[in-house]
Design a protein around this motif. Structure first.
Motif, mmCIF file in Angstrom:
data_model
loop_
_atom_site.group_PDB
_atom_site.id
_atom_site.type_symbol
_atom_site.label_atom_id
_atom_site.label_comp_id
_atom_site.label_asym_id
_atom_site.label_seq_id
_atom_site.Cartn_x
_atom_site.Cartn_y
_atom_site.Cartn_z
ATOM 1 N N ALA A 68 54.175 33.873 10.505
ATOM 2 C CA ALA A 68 54.931 33.304 11.597
ATOM 3 C C ALA A 68 54.135 33.114 12.711
ATOM 4 O O ALA A 68 54.813 31.798 13.519
ATOM 5 N N VAL A 69 53.698 33.616 12.627
ATOM 6 C CA VAL A 69 52.451 33.501 14.300
ATOM 7 C C VAL A 69 51.026 32.741 13.889
ATOM 8 O O VAL A 69 50.913 32.020 14.693
ATOM 9 N N ILE A 70 50.400 34.104 12.933
ATOM 10 C CA ILE A 70 48.821 33.252 12.986
ATOM 11 C C ILE A 70 48.666 31.415 12.294
ATOM 12 O O ILE A 70 48.009 30.746 13.179
ATOM 13 N N GLU A 71 49.227 30.880 11.957
ATOM 14 C CA GLU A 71 49.393 29.539 10.786
ATOM 15 C C GLU A 71 50.436 28.423 11.899
ATOM 16 O O GLU A 71 50.601 27.662 11.323
ATOM 17 N N GLN A 91 34.758 39.412 9.213
ATOM 18 C CA GLN A 91 36.225 38.793 7.867
ATOM 19 C C GLN A 91 37.768 40.194 7.812
ATOM 20 O O GLN A 91 38.496 40.148 8.116
ATOM 21 N N GLU A 92 36.720 41.302 7.920
ATOM 22 C CA GLU A 92 37.806 42.590 8.057
ATOM 23 C C GLU A 92 38.955 42.034 9.044
ATOM 24 O O GLU A 92 40.432 42.672 8.488
ATOM 25 N N ILE A 121 43.144 41.641 7.723
ATOM 26 C CA ILE A 121 44.145 42.431 8.835
ATOM 27 C C ILE A 121 45.226 41.435 9.073
ATOM 28 O O ILE A 121 46.225 41.465 9.072
ATOM 29 N N LEU A 122 45.035 40.351 10.408
ATOM 30 C CA LEU A 122 45.721 39.693 10.874
ATOM 31 C C LEU A 122 46.826 38.479 9.395
ATOM 32 O O LEU A 122 47.575 38.782 10.215
ATOM 33 N N ARG A 123 45.784 38.064 9.057
ATOM 34 C CA ARG A 123 46.408 37.767 7.350
ATOM 35 C C ARG A 123 47.231 38.699 7.112
ATOM 36 O O ARG A 123 48.876 38.267 6.336
#
Length: 115
Positions: free
Chosen positions: A108-111, A93-94, A98-100
């Motif tokens: 821009a990348v993750i979703e 979860q941590e 951090i990524l989000r």
């Protein structure tokens, strides 16, 4: 990164970010700093690293629900598969936070949707 044969192809027309190019010593011959290069490639199918000696891409782990054949069928060159790859551990979860929130707060990348 979406893992597709279009992105992981055997022949390319243009390089935006050089990896190990043609193998050991090629980065240095191209004027890039010594002892540098990619460490890991993480896609929606697997995690790949690089063989220390040959600098060829190696399959390290596959994500849950993905098979070795899924990875092979979406890669336009031969991956090194030294042993049966382990299953990728899901992020904590941590790590997701951090990524989000810190790495990609504007999504821009993750979703981004796969092609």
């Amino acid at each position: 990164v979406p893992h597709s044969i279009r992105r992981f192809t055997n022949k390319i027309d243009f390089i935006t970010t050089p990896g190990y190019l043609t193998g050991p010593g090629a980065r240095e011959q191209a004027g890039l700093p010594p002892n540098t290069g990619p460490y890991k490639i993480i896609t929606n199918l697997a995690v790949m690293g690089f063989d220390e000696e040959t600098k060829r891409m190696t399959l390290e782990s596959i994500h849950p629900g993905v098979s070795i054949d899924d990875v092979k069928n979406n890669t336009g060159f031969e991956l090194i598969i030294k042993q049966t790859p382990k299953q990728t551990e899901p992020p904590t979860q941590e790590e997701l936070r951090i990524l989000r929130e810190e790495v990609d707060p504007f999504k821009a990348v993750i979703e981004r949707k796969a092609e």
